[in-house]
Enzyme design. Structure first.
Site, PDB file in Angstrom:
ATOM      1  N   CYS A 120       9.163  -0.284  -9.877  1.00  0.00           N
ATOM      2  CA  CYS A 120       8.178   1.061  -9.944  1.00  0.00           C
ATOM      3  C   CYS A 120       9.234   2.275  -9.802  1.00  0.00           C
ATOM      4  CB  CYS A 120       7.307   0.882  -8.867  1.00  0.00           C
ATOM      5  SG  CYS A 120       6.448   2.244  -8.108  1.00  0.00           S
ATOM      6  N   THR A 148       9.239   4.306  -7.705  1.00  0.00           N
ATOM      7  CA  THR A 148       9.722   4.923  -6.575  1.00  0.00           C
ATOM      8  C   THR A 148      10.986   4.107  -6.145  1.00  0.00           C
ATOM      9  OG1 THR A 148       7.323   4.979  -6.112  1.00  0.00           O
ATOM     10  CG2 THR A 148       8.948   4.950  -4.085  1.00  0.00           C
ATOM     11  N   HIS A 200       9.506  -3.384  -4.169  1.00  0.00           N
ATOM     12  CA  HIS A 200       8.400  -3.440  -3.449  1.00  0.00           C
ATOM     13  C   HIS A 200       7.148  -3.930  -4.128  1.00  0.00           C
ATOM     14  CE1 HIS A 200       8.269   0.552  -5.304  1.00  0.00           C
ATOM     15  NE2 HIS A 200       6.968   0.518  -5.063  1.00  0.00           N
ATOM     16  N   GLU A 201       7.404  -4.031  -5.658  1.00  0.00           N
ATOM     17  CA  GLU A 201       6.254  -4.563  -6.465  1.00  0.00           C
ATOM     18  C   GLU A 201       6.435  -6.116  -6.620  1.00  0.00           C
ATOM     19  OE1 GLU A 201       4.298  -1.581  -9.217  1.00  0.00           O
ATOM     20  OE2 GLU A 201       5.136  -3.064 -10.423  1.00  0.00           O
ATOM     21  N   CYS A 225      -2.590  -2.991  10.209  1.00  0.00           N
ATOM     22  CA  CYS A 225      -2.311  -3.594  11.390  1.00  0.00           C
ATOM     23  C   CYS A 225      -3.796  -4.166  11.899  1.00  0.00           C
ATOM     24  CB  CYS A 225      -1.743  -2.821  12.608  1.00  0.00           C
ATOM     25  SG  CYS A 225      -2.925  -1.557  13.363  1.00  0.00           S
ATOM     26  N   CYS A 275      -6.694   1.873  10.772  1.00  0.00           N
ATOM     27  CA  CYS A 275      -7.429   0.836  10.256  1.00  0.00           C
ATOM     28  C   CYS A 275      -8.803   0.617  10.328  1.00  0.00           C
ATOM     29  CB  CYS A 275      -6.696  -0.337  10.762  1.00  0.00           C
ATOM     30  SG  CYS A 275      -4.912  -0.569  10.305  1.00  0.00           S
ATOM     31  N   CYS A 316      -2.192   3.391   8.047  1.00  0.00           N
ATOM     32  CA  CYS A 316      -2.323   2.544   9.474  1.00  0.00           C
ATOM     33  C   CYS A 316      -0.984   3.255  10.231  1.00  0.00           C
ATOM     34  CB  CYS A 316      -1.653   1.340   9.121  1.00  0.00           C
ATOM     35  SG  CYS A 316      -1.259   0.150  10.503  1.00  0.00           S
ATOM     36  N   ARG A 358       2.409   2.568   8.289  1.00  0.00           N
ATOM     37  CA  ARG A 358       2.490   3.238   7.121  1.00  0.00           C
ATOM     38  C   ARG A 358       3.633   3.607   6.354  1.00  0.00           C
ATOM     39  NH1 ARG A 358       0.619   9.256   8.884  1.00  0.00           N
ATOM     40  NH2 ARG A 358      -0.919   8.067   9.917  1.00  0.00           N
ATOM     41  N   CYS A 399       1.781  -2.808  -6.127  1.00  0.00           N
ATOM     42  CA  CYS A 399       2.105  -1.503  -6.037  1.00  0.00           C
ATOM     43  C   CYS A 399       1.310  -0.693  -7.079  1.00  0.00           C
ATOM     44  CB  CYS A 399       3.395  -0.879  -5.872  1.00  0.00           C
ATOM     45  SG  CYS A 399       3.670   0.972  -5.669  1.00  0.00           S
ATOM     46  N   ARG A 438       5.857  -1.837 -17.219  1.00  0.00           N
ATOM     47  CA  ARG A 438       6.208  -2.691 -16.351  1.00  0.00           C
ATOM     48  C   ARG A 438       7.287  -3.742 -16.753  1.00  0.00           C
ATOM     49  NH1 ARG A 438       5.809   1.007 -13.192  1.00  0.00           N
ATOM     50  NH2 ARG A 438       4.807   0.798 -11.288  1.00  0.00           N
TER      51      ARG A 438
HETATM   52  N1  LIG Z   1       1.485   7.464  -3.879  1.00  0.00           N
HETATM   53  C1  LIG Z   1       1.658   6.137  -4.132  1.00  0.00           C
HETATM   54  O1  LIG Z   1       0.882   5.180  -3.549  1.00  0.00           O
HETATM   55  C2  LIG Z   1       2.433   5.577  -5.188  1.00  0.00           C
HETATM   56  C3  LIG Z   1       2.453   4.508  -5.766  1.00  0.00           C
HETATM   57  C4  LIG Z   1       3.471   4.065  -6.613  1.00  0.00           C
HETATM   58  C5  LIG Z   1       4.042   4.922  -7.524  1.00  0.00           C
HETATM   59  N2  LIG Z   1       4.116   6.135  -6.901  1.00  0.00           N
HETATM   60  C6  LIG Z   1       4.498   7.264  -7.793  1.00  0.00           C
HETATM   61  O2  LIG Z   1       3.890   7.285  -9.077  1.00  0.00           O
HETATM   62  C7  LIG Z   1       4.952   8.059 -10.030  1.00  0.00           C
HETATM   63  C8  LIG Z   1       4.546   7.279 -11.354  1.00  0.00           C
HETATM   64  O3  LIG Z   1       5.206   5.943 -11.399  1.00  0.00           O
HETATM   65  P1  LIG Z   1       5.470   4.990 -12.558  1.00  0.00           P
HETATM   66  O4  LIG Z   1       6.035   3.804 -12.207  1.00  0.00           O
HETATM   67  O5  LIG Z   1       4.149   5.318 -13.385  1.00  0.00           O
HETATM   68  O6  LIG Z   1       6.578   5.898 -13.404  1.00  0.00           O
HETATM   69  P2  LIG Z   1       6.997   6.209 -14.961  1.00  0.00           P
HETATM   70  O7  LIG Z   1       8.443   6.420 -14.776  1.00  0.00           O
HETATM   71  O8  LIG Z   1       6.713   4.608 -15.522  1.00  0.00           O
HETATM   72  O9  LIG Z   1       5.939   7.193 -15.436  1.00  0.00           O
HETATM   73  C9  LIG Z   1       6.193   8.226 -15.120  1.00  0.00           C
HETATM   74  C10 LIG Z   1       5.537   9.312 -16.549  1.00  0.00           C
HETATM   75  O10 LIG Z   1       5.678  10.552 -15.970  1.00  0.00           O
HETATM   76  C11 LIG Z   1       5.967  11.341 -17.133  1.00  0.00           C
HETATM   77  N3  LIG Z   1       6.603  12.707 -16.494  1.00  0.00           N
HETATM   78  C12 LIG Z   1       7.509  12.976 -15.723  1.00  0.00           C
HETATM   79  N4  LIG Z   1       7.338  14.355 -15.399  1.00  0.00           N
HETATM   80  C13 LIG Z   1       6.622  14.636 -16.122  1.00  0.00           C
HETATM   81  C14 LIG Z   1       5.940  16.037 -16.109  1.00  0.00           C
HETATM   82  N5  LIG Z   1       6.524  17.231 -15.852  1.00  0.00           N
HETATM   83  N6  LIG Z   1       4.750  16.236 -16.944  1.00  0.00           N
HETATM   84  C15 LIG Z   1       4.197  15.240 -17.506  1.00  0.00           C
HETATM   85  N7  LIG Z   1       4.549  14.206 -17.460  1.00  0.00           N
HETATM   86  C16 LIG Z   1       5.900  13.964 -16.942  1.00  0.00           C
HETATM   87  C17 LIG Z   1       7.370  10.458 -17.682  1.00  0.00           C
HETATM   88  O11 LIG Z   1       7.691  10.656 -19.054  1.00  0.00           O
HETATM   89  C18 LIG Z   1       6.674   9.190 -17.551  1.00  0.00           C
HETATM   90  O12 LIG Z   1       6.042   8.686 -18.611  1.00  0.00           O
HETATM   91  C19 LIG Z   1       6.039   7.891  -9.677  1.00  0.00           C
HETATM   92  O13 LIG Z   1       6.039   9.262  -9.026  1.00  0.00           O
HETATM   93  C20 LIG Z   1       6.077   6.942  -8.281  1.00  0.00           C
HETATM   94  O14 LIG Z   1       7.048   7.162  -7.268  1.00  0.00           O
HETATM   95  C21 LIG Z   1       3.442   6.672  -6.196  1.00  0.00           C
HETATM   96 ZN   LIG Z   2       5.649   1.631  -5.980  1.00  0.00          ZN
HETATM   97 ZN   LIG Z   3      -2.990   0.105  11.665  1.00  0.00          ZN
END
Ligand SMILES: NC(=O)c1ccc[n+]([C@@H]2O[C@H](COP(=O)([O-])OP(=O)(O)OC[C@H]3O[C@@H](n4cnc5c(N)ncnc54)[C@H](O)[C@@H]3O)[C@@H](O)[C@H]2O)c1
Ligand SMILES: [Zn+2]
Ligand SMILES: [Zn+2]
Length: 416
Positions: free
Chosen positions: A84, A86, A106-107, A136, A142, A150, A154, A214, A409
């Site tokens: 992912c 992250t 983490h995924e 938890c 929770c 959590c 968290r 994730c 993915r």
């Molecule tokens: N909040 C959460 O719980 C959580 C969970 C998982 C992932 N995330 C976050 O979600 C985001 C996406 O993750 P992913 O695995 O799909 O990543 P990814 O790299 O597969 O996709 C990100 C996309 O965003 C595009 N992009 C980047 N900058 C841009 C901009 N300024 N304008 C338009 N498009 C833009 C990229 O070209 C890419 O296609 C990451 O920041 C990741 O860390 C958050």
């Molecule tokens: Zn993730």
């Molecule tokens: Zn909790």
């Protein structure tokens, strides 16, 4: 020894390399004439893990030792993991606090190998998905229907140790290796707090549902649980990676009539059609801000927007492109630690709402099994998110694919 640890119960010969700290060395025994599989519970397990020694440098497959789970912990055999974005941020450590050596990941999906003291709702052999944020079951969050934040479990991106004793369960020749997000799934075995593991339908194919641990649940939940678009509404999705496309899938399921995808990578657009995205904007094709382009296309702004890029400017645009009066913007991307969100307060006075979410507001243990069932009941498609498959030994290729924006993915098989 490296190979022996991979299927510790297959034969007596394969048990070499396992050190038992709390019980006698595992051995085959007979019960009522039947040969019973030896248990590795309580033993230190040697196995392969992809260790990040330095920021941005290729991971190295090392033999690590994985200590047994302590109270309220579970040791799981990771079967499949995926990458992912992250993982990439913290591996690159450009806008994040560096912490090395570390085992990322983490995924994933896997099977419970052993459980620590006090774990009553998970047993050896259960199929589980680890989640970077836990449940938890007892704290105010929770107990609240509205939160998955959590108090105890968290997300904590800076912690590299287990909660119970502040130590790591991974080591190489006695030197500790840091955990990541409490999951560290780039290892054949990992130790996770029981509150960060969702027990799932054992019939679900682990090489597919691992992506629900994730990204896909996050994007789906960001739309269905947080943005909550109404039937016939317009939704803008910023970032068409797996998380953003899962958010688009949520918008399609909710009955949105216009789904506008925004991405800087034009290669994403063709793929996005499979996820119900109806219109595309590449900000690079326009000489004015993307929020203005969207306002012109939608008579004042979209009803909902979901940001899945991690880029601060995209986050601001995602808020600025929603309609006055009812527009809701949801931030999902993980920002760099110094990013500051700036907008004119008048946008808020004009009755727009800004929200954010971790894991799509799903409570991991309570809600994830039903997301898996959405896949099993064919309400949710996962195959279209899986663009690549690689053996564990090629994990660095999965990083390259994500860096180049070529994969959604990539499923990494731990047994290959
Ligand atoms: N909040 C959460 O719980 C959580 C969970 C998982 C992932 N995330 C976050 O979600 C985001 C996406 O993750 P992913 O695995 O799909 O990543 P990814 O790299 O597969 O996709 C990100 C996309 O965003 C595009 N992009 C980047 N900058 C841009 C901009 N300024 N304008 C338009 N498009 C833009 C990229 O070209 C890419 O296609 C990451 O920041 C990741 O860390 C958050
Ligand atoms: Zn993730
Ligand atoms: Zn909790």
């Amino acid at each position: 020894m490296l190979r022996n640890c991979r299927r510790p119960w297959l034969s007596l010969g394969s048990l070499r390399g396992i050190r038992c700290v709390t019980r006698r060395a595992p051995s085959l025994r007979r019960e009522a004439g039947e040969l019973v599989k030896p248990t590795t519970a309580g033993c230190v397990l040697p196995c392969r893990a992809a260790v990040a020694w330095e920021a941005g440098k290729p991971l190295v497959i090392e033999q690590v030792e994985v200590a047994p789970p302590q109270a309220m912990e579970v040791r799981m055999k990771v079967k499949y993991t995926s990458l992912c974005h992250t993982d990439l941020y913290f591996w690159e450590a450009k806008g994040q606090t560096p912490l090395f050596p570390r085992i990322f990941g983490h995924e994933a999906a896997g099977v419970v190998e052993s459980v620590g003291e006090g774990v009553s709702d998970l047993a050896v052999g259960d199929h589980v998905l680890p989640v970077f944020t836990g449940e938890c079951g007892e704290c105010r969050h929770c107990q609240s229907e509205e939160s998955n934040m959590c108090d105890l479990l968290r997300i904590n991106t800076e912690r590299g140790v287990m909660l119970s004793d502040g130590k790591t369960r991974f080591s190489i020749n006695g030197s500790p290796i840091n955990h990541f997000l409490g999951t560290s799934t780039f290892s054949e075995y990992t130790v996770v707090h029981a509150g960060c593991l969702a027990k799932i339908n054992p019939l679900a194919p682990l090489d597919k549902v691992c992506i629900l641990s994730c990204g896909i649940s996050t994007g789906l939940g960001a739309t269905l649980n947080v943005a909550k678009p109404k039937q016939g509404s317009s939704v803008a999705i910023f970032g068409l990676g797996a998380v953003g496309l899962a958010a688009a899938e949520g918008a399609r399921i909710a009955g949105a009539s216009r789904i506008i995808g925004v991405d800087l990578n034009p290669n994403r657009f063709e793929e996005a059609k499979k996820f119900g995205v109806t219109e595309f904007i590449n900000p690079k094709d326009h000489d004015r801000p993307v929020e203005q382009v969207i306002a012109e296309m939608t008579n004042g702004g979209v009803d909902r927007s979901v940001e899945c890029t991690g880029n601060i400017n995209a986050m601001i645009s995602a808020f600025e492109c929603v309609h006055d009066g009812w527009g809701v913007a949801v931030l999902v991307g993980v920002p760099s630690k110094d990013a500051v969100f700036m907008t004119k307060p008048i946008n808020v006075l004009n009755e727009r709402t800004l929200k954010g979410t971790f894991f799509g507001n799903y409570k991991p243990r309570s809600d994830l099994p039903s997301v898996v069932d959405m896949y099993m009941n064919k309400k949710l498609e996962l195959d279209k998110f899986i663009t690549h498959r690689l053996p564990f030994s090629d994990i660095n290729k999965a990083f390259d694919l994500m860096v180049k924006g070529e994969s959604l993915r990539c499923i990494i098989s731990m047994e290959d």
